[in-house]
Design an enzyme around this catalytic site. Structure first.
Site, PDB file in Angstrom:
ATOM      1  N   SER A 279       0.840  -1.194   0.000  1.00 47.22           N
ATOM      2  CA  SER A 279       0.000   0.000   0.000  1.00 47.22           C
ATOM      3  C   SER A 279       0.874   1.243   0.000  1.00 47.22           C
ATOM      4  O   SER A 279       1.659   1.473   0.928  1.00 47.22           O
ATOM      5  CB  SER A 279      -0.901   0.012   1.235  1.00 47.22           C
ATOM      6  OG  SER A 279      -1.548   1.253   1.367  1.00 47.22           O
TER       7      SER A 279
ATOM      8  N   HIS B 173      -1.643  -1.381  -3.968  1.00 48.71           N
ATOM      9  CA  HIS B 173      -2.908  -1.004  -3.350  1.00 48.71           C
ATOM     10  C   HIS B 173      -2.902   0.508  -3.173  1.00 48.71           C
ATOM     11  O   HIS B 173      -1.990   1.069  -2.554  1.00 48.71           O
ATOM     12  CB  HIS B 173      -3.051  -1.700  -1.995  1.00 48.71           C
ATOM     13  CG  HIS B 173      -4.399  -1.556  -1.383  1.00 48.71           C
ATOM     14  ND1 HIS B 173      -5.470  -2.335  -1.750  1.00 48.71           N
ATOM     15  CD2 HIS B 173      -4.863  -0.718  -0.417  1.00 48.71           C
ATOM     16  CE1 HIS B 173      -6.534  -1.996  -1.037  1.00 48.71           C
ATOM     17  NE2 HIS B 173      -6.192  -1.007  -0.235  1.00 48.71           N
TER      18      HIS B 173
ATOM     19  N   ASP C 192      -4.996   3.565  -1.700  1.00 50.34           N
ATOM     20  CA  ASP C 192      -6.092   4.000  -0.830  1.00 50.34           C
ATOM     21  C   ASP C 192      -6.509   5.424  -1.180  1.00 50.34           C
ATOM     22  O   ASP C 192      -5.706   6.358  -1.088  1.00 50.34           O
ATOM     23  CB  ASP C 192      -5.662   3.947   0.637  1.00 50.34           C
ATOM     24  CG  ASP C 192      -5.567   2.529   1.164  1.00 50.34           C
ATOM     25  OD1 ASP C 192      -6.526   1.766   0.977  1.00 50.34           O
ATOM     26  OD2 ASP C 192      -4.532   2.177   1.761  1.00 50.34           O
TER      27      ASP C 192
ATOM     28  N   MET D  64      -8.979   8.392  -0.071  1.00 52.12           N
ATOM     29  CA  MET D  64      -9.763   8.862   1.072  1.00 52.12           C
ATOM     30  C   MET D  64     -10.259  10.275   0.812  1.00 52.12           C
ATOM     31  O   MET D  64      -9.499  11.127   0.336  1.00 52.12           O
ATOM     32  CB  MET D  64      -8.913   8.832   2.343  1.00 52.12           C
ATOM     33  CG  MET D  64      -8.282   7.501   2.647  1.00 52.12           C
ATOM     34  SD  MET D  64      -7.254   7.594   4.139  1.00 52.12           S
ATOM     35  CE  MET D  64      -6.465   5.986   4.092  1.00 52.12           C
TER      36      MET D  64
ATOM     37  N   HIS E 211      -8.684   1.467  -3.975  1.00 50.87           N
ATOM     38  CA  HIS E 211      -9.621   1.230  -2.865  1.00 50.87           C
ATOM     39  C   HIS E 211     -10.302   2.551  -2.527  1.00 50.87           C
ATOM     40  O   HIS E 211      -9.693   3.443  -1.940  1.00 50.87           O
ATOM     41  CB  HIS E 211      -8.832   0.673  -1.671  1.00 50.87           C
ATOM     42  CG  HIS E 211      -9.627   0.442  -0.449  1.00 50.87           C
ATOM     43  ND1 HIS E 211      -9.038   0.239   0.792  1.00 50.87           N
ATOM     44  CD2 HIS E 211     -10.965   0.365  -0.236  1.00 50.87           C
ATOM     45  CE1 HIS E 211      -9.981   0.057   1.697  1.00 50.87           C
ATOM     46  NE2 HIS E 211     -11.158   0.129   1.101  1.00 50.87           N
TER      47      HIS E 211
ATOM     48  N   MET F  77     -12.232   4.588  -0.414  1.00 55.72           N
ATOM     49  CA  MET F  77     -12.784   4.854   0.916  1.00 55.72           C
ATOM     50  C   MET F  77     -13.418   6.237   0.877  1.00 55.72           C
ATOM     51  O   MET F  77     -12.909   7.204   1.453  1.00 55.72           O
ATOM     52  CB  MET F  77     -11.687   4.759   1.982  1.00 55.72           C
ATOM     53  CG  MET F  77     -11.242   3.336   2.227  1.00 55.72           C
ATOM     54  SD  MET F  77     -10.049   3.202   3.582  1.00 55.72           S
ATOM     55  CE  MET F  77      -8.554   3.563   2.688  1.00 55.72           C
TER      56      MET F  77
ATOM     57  N   MET G 141     -11.416  -5.509   5.744  1.00 50.23           N
ATOM     58  CA  MET G 141     -10.603  -4.591   6.533  1.00 50.23           C
ATOM     59  C   MET G 141     -10.342  -5.206   7.912  1.00 50.23           C
ATOM     60  O   MET G 141     -11.277  -5.477   8.666  1.00 50.23           O
ATOM     61  CB  MET G 141     -11.318  -3.250   6.695  1.00 50.23           C
ATOM     62  CG  MET G 141     -11.512  -2.466   5.405  1.00 50.23           C
ATOM     63  SD  MET G 141      -9.953  -2.049   4.578  1.00 50.23           S
ATOM     64  CE  MET G 141      -9.114  -1.089   5.847  1.00 50.23           C
TER      65      MET G 141
ATOM     66  N   GLY H  11      -8.944   4.265   7.509  1.00 53.77           N
ATOM     67  CA  GLY H  11      -8.695   5.694   7.590  1.00 53.77           C
ATOM     68  C   GLY H  11      -7.254   6.075   7.835  1.00 53.77           C
ATOM     69  O   GLY H  11      -6.800   7.114   7.380  1.00 53.77           O
ATOM     70  N   PHE H  12      -6.505   5.204   8.520  1.00 56.29           N
ATOM     71  CA  PHE H  12      -5.111   5.515   8.844  1.00 56.29           C
ATOM     72  C   PHE H  12      -4.261   4.253   8.755  1.00 56.29           C
ATOM     73  O   PHE H  12      -4.730   3.154   9.097  1.00 56.29           O
ATOM     74  CB  PHE H  12      -4.992   6.102  10.258  1.00 56.29           C
ATOM     75  CG  PHE H  12      -5.677   7.429  10.414  1.00 56.29           C
ATOM     76  CD1 PHE H  12      -5.027   8.612  10.104  1.00 56.29           C
ATOM     77  CD2 PHE H  12      -6.994   7.499  10.853  1.00 56.29           C
ATOM     78  CE1 PHE H  12      -5.665   9.838  10.233  1.00 56.29           C
ATOM     79  CE2 PHE H  12      -7.641   8.717  10.991  1.00 56.29           C
ATOM     80  CZ  PHE H  12      -6.974   9.891  10.682  1.00 56.29           C
ATOM     81  N   GLY H  13      -3.015   4.408   8.328  1.00 56.25           N
ATOM     82  CA  GLY H  13      -2.084   3.304   8.303  1.00 56.25           C
ATOM     83  C   GLY H  13      -1.478   3.068   9.678  1.00 56.25           C
ATOM     84  O   GLY H  13      -1.609   3.884  10.589  1.00 56.25           O
ATOM     85  N   GLY H  14      -0.804   1.934   9.821  1.00 61.75           N
ATOM     86  CA  GLY H  14      -0.068   1.655  11.035  1.00 61.75           C
ATOM     87  C   GLY H  14      -0.872   1.068  12.180  1.00 61.75           C
ATOM     88  O   GLY H  14      -0.366   0.948  13.293  1.00 61.75           O
TER      89      GLY H  14
ATOM     90  N   ASP I  24      -6.694  -6.258   4.478  1.00 59.80           N
ATOM     91  CA  ASP I  24      -5.952  -4.996   4.597  1.00 59.80           C
ATOM     92  C   ASP I  24      -6.039  -4.483   6.029  1.00 59.80           C
ATOM     93  O   ASP I  24      -7.124  -4.238   6.543  1.00 59.80           O
ATOM     94  CB  ASP I  24      -6.555  -3.969   3.638  1.00 59.80           C
ATOM     95  CG  ASP I  24      -5.856  -2.612   3.681  1.00 59.80           C
ATOM     96  OD1 ASP I  24      -4.806  -2.512   4.352  1.00 59.80           O
ATOM     97  OD2 ASP I  24      -6.359  -1.676   3.044  1.00 59.80           O
ATOM     98  N   GLY I  25      -4.866  -4.309   6.655  1.00 60.46           N
ATOM     99  CA  GLY I  25      -4.809  -3.714   7.990  1.00 60.46           C
ATOM    100  C   GLY I  25      -3.958  -4.499   8.959  1.00 60.46           C
ATOM    101  O   GLY I  25      -4.305  -5.623   9.319  1.00 60.46           O
ATOM    102  N   GLY I  26      -2.829  -3.929   9.339  1.00 63.45           N
ATOM    103  CA  GLY I  26      -1.973  -4.584  10.329  1.00 63.45           C
ATOM    104  C   GLY I  26      -1.293  -5.841   9.828  1.00 63.45           C
ATOM    105  O   GLY I  26      -0.871  -6.683  10.628  1.00 63.45           O
TER     106      GLY I  26
ATOM    107  N   GLY J 105       1.311  -2.238   4.283  1.00 68.47           N
ATOM    108  CA  GLY J 105       1.789  -0.870   4.156  1.00 68.47           C
ATOM    109  C   GLY J 105       3.089  -0.644   4.889  1.00 68.47           C
ATOM    110  O   GLY J 105       4.179  -0.736   4.312  1.00 68.47           O
TER     111      GLY J 105
END
Length: 233
Positions: free
Chosen positions: A20, A45, A47, A49, A78, A80, A149, A154-157, A187-189, A209
């Site tokens: 990402s 990927h 994102d 937003m 993606h 969002m 998800m 909304g936020f990375g990390g 997607d996520g973590g 990411g």
């Protein structure tokens, strides 16, 4: 526009890794994408937003157009965004390979997905962690990708939510029922530790990411995630 591939083996085959760019160094984005491509990334990927659907802003069609002319990688865009109908045409023209729309966004989702397909792109649907997977059923025979998800968007990390494997597994059951080669992307973590849990639950595509672009050695980072994923198939 580069075409998004279909799953190599159905229902769960070689895991695709999609870095990402939200987590990349934007001052050196081209170089970072080149490193990810050389390291074996399967696609990118992207994102998008709008500051409404999620409390953040990110990229626009110009970024996708620049990447399309630079990298030999498909771009899964993606969306969002609150009103995806406003974004579909600009990103198609920019060179997106696929558009993934949120089931929680506004508009006639089936009609929007059909519009994406009519333009020759792959299409996907994304669901948030609290969205019941049964809401995917009306679109299961149309889409090419389902994006689960594993964080609140909304936020990375963010950290991989413990509830994610159950949702991933339930989505895999829906895909199996369709008998179609649909990607199950998470997607996520995602990192070398959580990739295993996602793949064991049924994922065959992983968005990463910080675990890729946040590392000094992108090649090793991507290799570690792929190794963890493929030993879990």
């Amino acid at each position: 526009m580069i075409t998004l591939p279909v799953p190599a083996k159905y229902p769960a085959g070689k895991t695709a890794i999609a870095p990402s760019i939200l987590s990349a160094d934007l001052l050196n984005l081209g170089e970072k994408i080149k490193q990810a491509q050389e390291a074996g990334a399967d696609w990118l990927h992207i994102d998008i937003m709008d500051g409404l659907f999620v409390p953040n802003l990110s990229f626009g069609p110009a970024t996708v157009k620049a990447i399309d002319g630079f990298a030999g990688l498909a771009q899964d865009v993606h969306l969002m965004v609150e009103n995806p109908a406003d974004f579909i045409e600009p990103f198609i023209k920019a060179g997106a390979s696929s558009l993934t729309l949120h089931i929680e966004s506004k508009g006639d989702l089936k009609k929007l997905l059909e519009d994406v397909k009519a333009h020759g792109l792959k299409c996907g649907v994304s669901i948030k962690p609290d969205t019941p997977v049964k809401e995917l059923m009306p679109f299961a025979d149309l889409i090419d990708l389902i994006l689960v998800m594993s964080v609140y968007p909304g936020f990375g990390g963010q950290k991989f939510l413990p509830s994610s494997p159950a949702q991933i597994s339930a989505v895999r059951d829906i895909i199996t029922q369709t008998g179609r080669p649909v990607w199950l992307e998470v997607d996520g973590g995602i990192n070398a530790e959580t990739a295993s849990a996602a793949v064991k639950a049924g994922a065959d595509a992983l968005v990463a990411g910080n675990a890729v672009f946040g590392q000094s050695d992108i090649k090793k980072a991507l290799s570690d995630i792929r190794a963890a994923a493929e030993t879990s198939i």
